[in-house]
Design a protein around this motif. Structure first.
Motif, PDB file in Angstrom:
ATOM      1  N   TRP A 147      -9.300  27.448 -48.773  1.00 37.14           N
ATOM      2  CA  TRP A 147      -8.652  26.889 -47.593  1.00 37.14           C
ATOM      3  C   TRP A 147      -9.162  25.494 -47.256  1.00 37.14           C
ATOM      4  O   TRP A 147      -8.432  24.678 -46.726  1.00 37.14           O
ATOM      5  N   GLY A 151      -3.412  36.701 -45.344  1.00 36.54           N
ATOM      6  CA  GLY A 151      -2.822  36.000 -44.208  1.00 36.54           C
ATOM      7  C   GLY A 151      -3.608  36.236 -42.929  1.00 36.54           C
ATOM      8  O   GLY A 151      -3.831  35.317 -42.140  1.00 36.54           O
ATOM      9  N   VAL A 152      -4.050  37.453 -42.712  1.00 37.67           N
ATOM     10  CA  VAL A 152      -4.867  37.791 -41.550  1.00 37.67           C
ATOM     11  C   VAL A 152      -6.195  37.046 -41.630  1.00 37.67           C
ATOM     12  O   VAL A 152      -6.669  36.476 -40.646  1.00 37.67           O
ATOM     13  N   SER A 177      -6.828  34.284 -43.296  1.00 33.34           N
ATOM     14  CA  SER A 177      -6.573  32.853 -43.142  1.00 33.34           C
ATOM     15  C   SER A 177      -6.454  32.489 -41.665  1.00 33.34           C
ATOM     16  O   SER A 177      -7.014  31.476 -41.217  1.00 33.34           O
ATOM     17  N   GLN A 178      -5.769  33.295 -40.907  1.00 33.96           N
ATOM     18  CA  GLN A 178      -5.626  33.035 -39.471  1.00 33.96           C
ATOM     19  C   GLN A 178      -6.976  33.111 -38.773  1.00 33.96           C
ATOM     20  O   GLN A 178      -7.284  32.300 -37.903  1.00 33.96           O
ATOM     21  N   HIS A 179      -7.795  34.070 -39.155  1.00 31.01           N
ATOM     22  CA  HIS A 179      -9.142  34.192 -38.585  1.00 31.01           C
ATOM     23  C   HIS A 179      -9.952  32.936 -38.893  1.00 31.01           C
ATOM     24  O   HIS A 179     -10.634  32.410 -38.017  1.00 31.01           O
ATOM     25  N   LYS A 206      -8.808  29.908 -39.466  1.00 29.48           N
ATOM     26  CA  LYS A 206      -8.269  28.810 -38.644  1.00 29.48           C
ATOM     27  C   LYS A 206      -8.727  28.908 -37.194  1.00 29.48           C
ATOM     28  O   LYS A 206      -9.046  27.896 -36.570  1.00 29.48           O
ATOM     29  N   ASN A 207      -8.746  30.125 -36.663  1.00 35.16           N
ATOM     30  CA  ASN A 207      -9.119  30.331 -35.263  1.00 35.16           C
ATOM     31  C   ASN A 207     -10.615  30.162 -35.014  1.00 35.16           C
ATOM     32  O   ASN A 207     -11.043  30.080 -33.866  1.00 35.16           O
TER      33      ASN A 207
END
Length: 68
Positions: free
Chosen positions: A67, A28-29, A31-33, A35-36
């Motif tokens: 992703w 999850g961490v 994946s957020q990286h 996306k950002n």
């Protein structure tokens, strides 16, 4: 499972299990990286900015493929 008690699980199996659990938690961490740092709008940029907690570039590429 062939082990009835945690004490009977060999250390190498325990280590493997802990690593798998940690990997699932960190996705999850990661994946957020992704996306950002470009994500779907700029996947090449996102792929080039591997998160520091990712084990290696091969794993990062696999996640980016997933992703994308």
């Amino acid at each position: 499972m062939r082990f009835h008690k945690w004490d009977s699980v060999p250390e190498d199996v325990k280590t493997f299990m802990y690593e798998k659990l940690e990997w699932k938690r960190n996705r999850g961490v990661l994946s957020q990286h992704w996306k950002n740092n470009g994500g779907k709008t700029n996947p090449r940029l996102a792929r080039s900015n591997m998160h520091g907690d990712c084990r290696n570039q091969e794993d990062w590429n696999h996640l980016c493929d997933y992703w994308e």
